[in-house]
Design a protein around this motif. Sequence first.
Motif, PDB file in Angstrom:
ATOM      1  N   ASP A  35       0.749  -1.301  -0.038  1.00 15.36           N
ATOM      2  CA  ASP A  35      -0.118  -0.128   0.052  1.00 15.36           C
ATOM      3  C   ASP A  35       1.030   1.292   0.027  1.00 15.36           C
ATOM      4  O   ASP A  35       1.457   1.445   0.978  1.00 15.36           O
ATOM      5  CB  ASP A  35      -0.872  -0.133   1.133  1.00 15.36           C
ATOM      6  N   ASN A  36       1.006   2.073  -1.047  1.00 16.39           N
ATOM      7  CA  ASN A  36       1.922   3.123  -1.432  1.00 16.39           C
ATOM      8  C   ASN A  36       0.980   4.304  -1.153  1.00 16.39           C
ATOM      9  O   ASN A  36       0.260   4.452  -2.161  1.00 16.39           O
ATOM     10  CB  ASN A  36       2.586   3.230  -2.728  1.00 16.39           C
ATOM     11  N   TYR A  37       1.464   5.399  -0.300  1.00 16.92           N
ATOM     12  CA  TYR A  37       0.848   6.514  -0.190  1.00 16.92           C
ATOM     13  C   TYR A  37       1.697   7.828  -0.289  1.00 16.92           C
ATOM     14  O   TYR A  37       3.060   7.854   0.230  1.00 16.92           O
ATOM     15  CB  TYR A  37       0.262   6.798   1.264  1.00 16.92           C
ATOM     16  N   ILE A  38       1.390   8.789  -0.874  1.00 16.75           N
ATOM     17  CA  ILE A  38       2.034  10.060  -1.311  1.00 16.75           C
ATOM     18  C   ILE A  38       2.057  10.576   0.250  1.00 16.75           C
ATOM     19  O   ILE A  38       1.118  11.394   0.661  1.00 16.75           O
ATOM     20  CB  ILE A  38       1.632  10.906  -2.323  1.00 16.75           C
ATOM     21  N   PHE A  92       2.180  15.741  -7.513  1.00 13.60           N
ATOM     22  CA  PHE A  92       1.408  14.532  -6.684  1.00 13.60           C
ATOM     23  C   PHE A  92       0.637  14.796  -5.414  1.00 13.60           C
ATOM     24  O   PHE A  92       1.163  15.616  -4.870  1.00 13.60           O
ATOM     25  CB  PHE A  92       2.713  13.617  -6.324  1.00 13.60           C
ATOM     26  N   GLU A  93      -0.614  14.323  -5.383  1.00 10.21           N
ATOM     27  CA  GLU A  93      -1.719  14.835  -4.483  1.00 10.21           C
ATOM     28  C   GLU A  93      -1.148  14.145  -3.066  1.00 10.21           C
ATOM     29  O   GLU A  93      -0.867  12.695  -3.254  1.00 10.21           O
ATOM     30  CB  GLU A  93      -2.961  14.627  -4.871  1.00 10.21           C
ATOM     31  N   ILE A  98      -0.899   5.057  -4.649  1.00  4.98           N
ATOM     32  CA  ILE A  98      -0.316   4.729  -6.001  1.00  4.98           C
ATOM     33  C   ILE A  98      -0.506   3.218  -6.142  1.00  4.98           C
ATOM     34  O   ILE A  98      -0.538   2.355  -5.350  1.00  4.98           O
ATOM     35  CB  ILE A  98       1.182   4.922  -5.700  1.00  4.98           C
ATOM     36  N   ASP A  99      -1.165   2.999  -7.041  1.00  6.65           N
ATOM     37  CA  ASP A  99      -1.850   1.569  -7.428  1.00  6.65           C
ATOM     38  C   ASP A  99      -1.174   1.154  -8.591  1.00  6.65           C
ATOM     39  O   ASP A  99      -0.679   1.878  -9.512  1.00  6.65           O
ATOM     40  CB  ASP A  99      -3.341   1.984  -7.757  1.00  6.65           C
TER      41      ASP A  99
END
Length: 206
Positions: A35-38, A92-93, A98-99
């Motif tokens: 699970d990738n988060y900005i 990048f919000e 990021i999927d």
Amino acid sequence: MTFKKKFIVGKKLGMTQIVAESGEIIPVTVVRAYDNYIYRHKTIEKDGYSSVVVAYDSVNKNRINKPHLGQFSGDLYFKHFKEFRVESPLSFELQSVIDPSIFVCNRRYDVQSKTIGRGFTGAIKAWNHQRGPMSHGSKNHRLLGSIGQATTPGRVKKGKKMHTRYGNETVTAKNLELMKIDGQHLFFKGAIPGKMGTVFVTGVDE
């Protein structure tokens, strides 16, 4: 979301094979995306360079120690962070996910991983040196041999290939073709160095 520069953090699961429409059997390495988060922006004005901080591998709050707890402002807590250099980080919000669907099949991407550590290793294994004679009278079977000079300059020059720690290095496998995307899993043609573990996928789609 569609980004020009693509990146994601995943975990190498191992290798398998897929069958192409032509009947060809293609060896592939399977990477499961975390699970990738900005999580944060870094800008030239404030930090001296431009990058995006990605948080991945979410964990429970009780798994985070108090010194690191102050980094988190919401209800999500992560074990690791990774920075990716970008030209315009503000595009990048924050808190966006990021999927794997942002990647495109049959395009080529770079995958960064860590090679298998082989511990303290002799020069024959580490540098492909030749061994000495194996006859009974030889005193030099796998020894290194001469490493320096006598009085001039009287030292071992830097960079001499000797016994050393071998492996456990960060390497980048360039231009690996993405063959298939199945949910959180990405299938790259060929091998990715190292054991099962975290890898970083980057690339730019034109």
